[in-house]
Design a protein around this motif. Structure first.
Motif: not given
Ligand code: HXC
Length: 255
Positions: A130-138, A169-173
């Motif tokens: 799974t990858r997470f992120g808050q890409p709104e700034i883009k 984005m950043f990873g599940a670990v």
């Protein structure tokens, strides 16, 4: 109740599974989707048979949610945005204020509003990929579903700032190491088995103790330590008194 963008079903008698299902746009969260989620959560809250809720993507989809519905947001006039008509910020709050414990089972991608939706839940489980992120700034906007607040509390200021200012984005670990995710699973099947087992264990506990514990833990984020400890102590005393009177087991009560 029949929904267009989600599926709600009962598992193991006491667990309500709510699956996001809007495959054409990777579960993009339009107001209609959020309202359906909210409706399903409130229905679970008011059903005394249900003790725990799982919020998940769906088996045929490789994502949890790719965020708020960008195409819908583009249809909003500045007036709609200013008076919050169409923004449905209150719906986010209602989702967060669900009384029963919510486990998010997250696979694939949880971006923007998708990550924020997972953070409205009480426990996040995820697959290793799974990858997470808050890409709104883009997109030139800011994370608006709690992503500057809950995300910062969980990730720590420095890394949260780096992530919301770059949209990386950043990873599940890493998510697991920082406490965003409680546990990682090899694949979607394992994840769902893990989520069901966890929900099943929670659903065997005293509903009153569960509801009060959830509220107390959440208040630790809202009010600061002093008032959080006060709430915790009030619920502790109340619970001890009830158990001494032989109550406090199966009855659904608000307070
Ligand atoms: C609307 C979306 C969408 C979204 C994907 N789609 N994400 N539609 N809103 N957030 C649509 C695409 O337009 C496309 O539709 C279809 O889903 C498949 O997406 P692709 O891009 O073709 O897939 P892929 O190449 O695999 O890329 C996946 C992706 C990318 C990396 C997730 O779609 C992406 O970057 N999406 C946007 C992510 C994002 O910026 N999220 C934050 C939104 S802002 P068509 O019709 O073209 O096939 C936000 C603010 C919250 O969440 C505020 C709360 C109040």
């Amino acid at each position: 109740h029949s929904y267009q963008y989600i599926r709600a079903s009962t598992r193991l008698e006491r667990v309500r599974l709510v699956e996001l299902h809007r495959p054409a746009v990777l579960n993009a969260l339009s107001p209609a989707v959020l309202l359906e989620i909210c409706h399903a959560l409130q229905a679970a809250d008011s059903n005394p048979e249900i003790r725990c809720i799982i919020l998940a993507g769906s088996p045929e989809l490789k994502v949890f949610a790719a965020g708020a519905d960008i195409k819908y947001m583009l249809t909003l006039s500045s007036e709609d945005v200013l008076n919050q008509k169409g923004m449905h910020l209150g719906t986010w709050d209602k989702i967060y204020r669900t009384l029963k414990p919510m486990v998010a089972a997250v696979q694939g991608l949880a971006l923007g509003g998708g990550c924020e939706l997972a953070m409205c839940c009480d426990i996040i489980l995820a697959t290793k990929k799974t990858r997470f992120g808050q890409p709104e700034i883009k997109l030139g906007i800011i994370p608006g579903g709690g992503g500057t607040q809950r995300f910062t509390q969980i990730m720590g200021k420095s890394r949260a700032m780096e992530l919301v200012l770059t949209g990386d984005m950043f990873g599940a670990v890493e998510a697991n190491n920082r406490g965003l995710v409680a546990k990682l699973y090899d694949d979607y099947e394992d994840l769902m088995k893990g989520a069901l087992y966890l929900a099943y264990r929670i659903s065997g506990m005293s509903p009153i103790a569960i509801a009060n514990t959830k509220r107390s833990v959440n208040e630790s984020f809202e009010l600061g330590l002093t008032s959080g400890l006060k709430t915790e102590q009030a619920f502790l005393i109340q619970g001890l008194l009830n158990s001494r009177l032989g109550e406090g087991d199966d009855e659904e009560e608000d307070e």
